[in-house]
Design a protein around this motif. Structure first.
Motif, PDB file in Angstrom:
ATOM      1  N   ARG A  20       0.237  -3.512  -5.822  1.00  0.00           N
ATOM      2  CA  ARG A  20      -0.476  -2.792  -4.880  1.00  0.00           C
ATOM      3  C   ARG A  20      -1.628  -1.942  -5.272  1.00  0.00           C
ATOM      4  NH1 ARG A  20       3.777   0.336  -2.477  1.00  0.00           N
ATOM      5  NH2 ARG A  20       5.329  -1.092  -2.890  1.00  0.00           N
ATOM      6  N   GLN A  36      -1.011   9.231  -0.395  1.00  0.00           N
ATOM      7  CA  GLN A  36      -0.098  10.315  -0.897  1.00  0.00           C
ATOM      8  C   GLN A  36      -1.517  11.039  -0.206  1.00  0.00           C
ATOM      9  OE1 GLN A  36       1.048   9.348  -4.932  1.00  0.00           O
ATOM     10  NE2 GLN A  36       2.763   8.921  -4.420  1.00  0.00           N
ATOM     11  N   THR A  38      -4.651   8.276  -3.324  1.00  0.00           N
ATOM     12  CA  THR A  38      -3.956   9.484  -3.260  1.00  0.00           C
ATOM     13  C   THR A  38      -5.172  10.257  -3.473  1.00  0.00           C
ATOM     14  OG1 THR A  38      -2.473   8.949  -4.996  1.00  0.00           O
ATOM     15  CG2 THR A  38      -3.284  11.171  -4.665  1.00  0.00           C
ATOM     16  N   THR A  89      -2.723   2.017  -4.344  1.00  0.00           N
ATOM     17  CA  THR A  89      -2.389   3.609  -4.818  1.00  0.00           C
ATOM     18  C   THR A  89      -3.187   4.288  -3.944  1.00  0.00           C
ATOM     19  OG1 THR A  89      -0.242   2.948  -5.595  1.00  0.00           O
ATOM     20  CG2 THR A  89      -0.930   5.806  -4.840  1.00  0.00           C
ATOM     21  N   VAL A 111       0.208  -1.003   0.099  1.00  0.00           N
ATOM     22  CA  VAL A 111       0.370  -0.342  -0.389  1.00  0.00           C
ATOM     23  C   VAL A 111       0.583   1.528   0.214  1.00  0.00           C
ATOM     24  CG1 VAL A 111      -1.626   1.469   1.663  1.00  0.00           C
ATOM     25  CG2 VAL A 111      -2.065  -1.332   1.265  1.00  0.00           C
ATOM     26  N   THR A 112       0.787   2.433  -0.596  1.00  0.00           N
ATOM     27  CA  THR A 112       1.240   3.191  -0.405  1.00  0.00           C
ATOM     28  C   THR A 112       0.041   4.806  -0.760  1.00  0.00           C
ATOM     29  OG1 THR A 112       2.487   2.978  -2.531  1.00  0.00           O
ATOM     30  CG2 THR A 112       2.336   5.036  -2.078  1.00  0.00           C
ATOM     31  N   GLU A 155      -5.290   3.551  -6.770  1.00  0.00           N
ATOM     32  CA  GLU A 155      -5.152   2.771  -8.029  1.00  0.00           C
ATOM     33  C   GLU A 155      -4.627   1.145  -8.173  1.00  0.00           C
ATOM     34  OE1 GLU A 155      -2.040   3.660 -11.645  1.00  0.00           O
ATOM     35  OE2 GLU A 155      -2.470   5.060 -10.052  1.00  0.00           O
ATOM     36  N   ASP A 156      -5.298   0.690  -8.633  1.00  0.00           N
ATOM     37  CA  ASP A 156      -4.593  -0.839  -7.584  1.00  0.00           C
ATOM     38  C   ASP A 156      -3.590  -1.492  -9.380  1.00  0.00           C
ATOM     39  OD1 ASP A 156      -5.637  -3.335 -10.114  1.00  0.00           O
ATOM     40  OD2 ASP A 156      -7.155  -2.190  -9.243  1.00  0.00           O
TER      41      ASP A 156
END
Length: 431
Positions: free
Chosen positions: A312, A277, A316, A314, A274-275, A329-330
């Motif tokens: 992953r 932002q 945002t 993400t 996982v990211t 997003e994946d």
């Protein structure tokens, strides 16, 4: 110079000044009259103004206390002596001669039964009416929503002419339209609540089963981790099944997502990365309840679960002036764009119901231009974006999650602090 000449000169000056003043005044009156428009334009404005004032009190129906306030505006609109609004139960809201209340109820009942305007002549008054008249006439028009009577408009005047009969019928039709709009608003609110309930109900039994299984697997090997997961599960279910508020903050929604992802990572391990932002400015932005979490769940269940080796996600959230731009997003298996188009237009049955419900609620609350934007292709992952106003709509009763674990996202009430990462046991950072 003779005194008479001086007086004459002074009088001439005064008369000249008065003439100039009169010309200026007349000019201003002409200009002012032009600004107000012609007589017909002023009459149109007055009619629309009265209708607008009355409409504000009619959306709740004709049987509520607020509808009584519409009576004075409708009375002025029709130019009658007395006006009554009668609900289906015979309760009369009357503006004018209170002694006509019983007659209004009887005439309204006749209009309900016939479905057409009813006229009654020579109705006795309790006192002298306009021009000293002891009698008056009355016209009643039913308020029909579809074919269902919801009330009646009764106008009293001496005499009732054909113009007033037609005008009363038109006003009754207009009132019916306002009542119908109010019922539509109530239906939309009920639909929005039903959609939220559907999102709550669609929490996958497999997710619950898998989460409890993951918790059980740590009880003997890592009791501390098992305890943490139990708390995450409690936080997630508490937020998802809360019973008040159709709106929340980005901070609270991210708190629920954090709990969800921790439970999924207990099952996926290193296959789920996982990211985050997140701009601190958007944490306090108000969004519909359960509008971001279903997007993350969709990415995990339909994007990464079927991909060998995982992937992953993400998340945002960016500040864009008056708007918050949020994306999930994946890099999972992706979808056929036609499939997603069918999902968002109501096809595909129960598949991706979370995605469809979020899109429908965003469009309902903010307008069609704020629906979800989905970019995807088979084998290329999926990006889902939303763009919502940060300040509207403003909820009157945001839930207080202070003291819960959701407060790790800036206090759960929209604080300005950035999300605080927490170290995992192996030293890496989780969201």
């Amino acid at each position: 110079m003779p005194e008479s000449l001086v007086v004459a000169a002074a009088a001439g000056v005064v008369a000249g000044a008065l003439a100039v003043g009169l010309v200026v005044l007349l000019r201003r009156l002409v200009v002012s009259s032009k600004e107000l428009g012609t007589e017909a334009e002023r009459a149109t404005y007055q009619t629309l103004h009265l209708a607008s004032r009355a409409a504000a009190h009619l959306r709740g129906g004709v049987g509520v206390e607020d509808a009584k306030r519409a009576g004075r505006h409708l009375k002025a609109l029709l130019g009658c002596d007395t006006l009554a609004i009668v609900d289906p139960g015979g309760v009369v809201a009357l503006e004018g001669d209170d002694g006509l209340r019983e007659t209004a109820a009887e005439l309204a009942a006749a209009a309900h039964d016939s479905g057409r305007p009813q006229v009654q002549r020579r109705v006795p008054r309790s006192g002298r009416g306009q021009h000293g008249a002891r009698e008056t006439d009355a016209v009643a028009a039913p308020i029909l929503v579809g074919r269902r009577p919801v009330g009646a408009i009764v106008a009293f005047a001496a005499p009732v002419r054909a113009g007033l009969v037609r005008a009363t019928a038109e006003v009754a039709d207009w009132v019916a339209a306002q009542v119908e709009l109010g019922e539509l608003d109530a239906s939309r609110t009920a639909l929005a609540e039903a959609e939220v309930r559907a999102l709550r109900a669609q929490i996958s039994p497999h997710f619950i089963y898998n989460s409890l299984n993951a918790i059980a697997s740590f009880i003997n090997t890592d009791p501390a981790q098992a305890r943490e997961l139990v708390l995450e599960f409690a936080d997630f279910t508490r937020y998802s099944f809360r019973r008040h508020g159709e709106f929340t903050t980005v901070a609270d929604e991210l708190g629920s997502i954090d709990s969800y992802l921790r439970l999924e990572r207990a099952r996926f391990g290193e296959r789920l990365r996982v990211t985050l932002q997140i701009a601190p400015e958007v944490l306090g932005a108000v969004v519909p309840f359960l509008s971001i979490q279903p997007l993350v769940e969709n990415a995990v269940r339909h994007g990464l679960e079927a991909k060998e080796g995982g992937g992953r996600i993400t998340i945002t959230a960016e500040d864009s002036g008056a708007f918050a731009e949020i994306s999930v997003e994946d890099d999972g298996v992706g979808f056929d764009p036609e499939l997603i188009r069918e999902v968002l237009t109501g096809g595909q049955g129960g598949a991706h119901v979370g995605l469809r419900n979020v899109d429908a609620r965003l469009r309902q609350v903010y307008g069609d231009e704020h629906g979800l934007v989905v970019e995807t292709a088979v084998g290329a992952g999926t990006l889902v974006r939303m763009r919502v106003p940060k300040a509207a709509p403003t909820p009157t009763d945001l839930p207080d999650f202070h003291g819960s674990r959701a407060s790790r996202w800036g206090g759960g009430g929209g604080g300005d602090a950035a999300p605080t990462p927490r170290p995992e046991r192996d030293g890496r950072l989780e969201p």
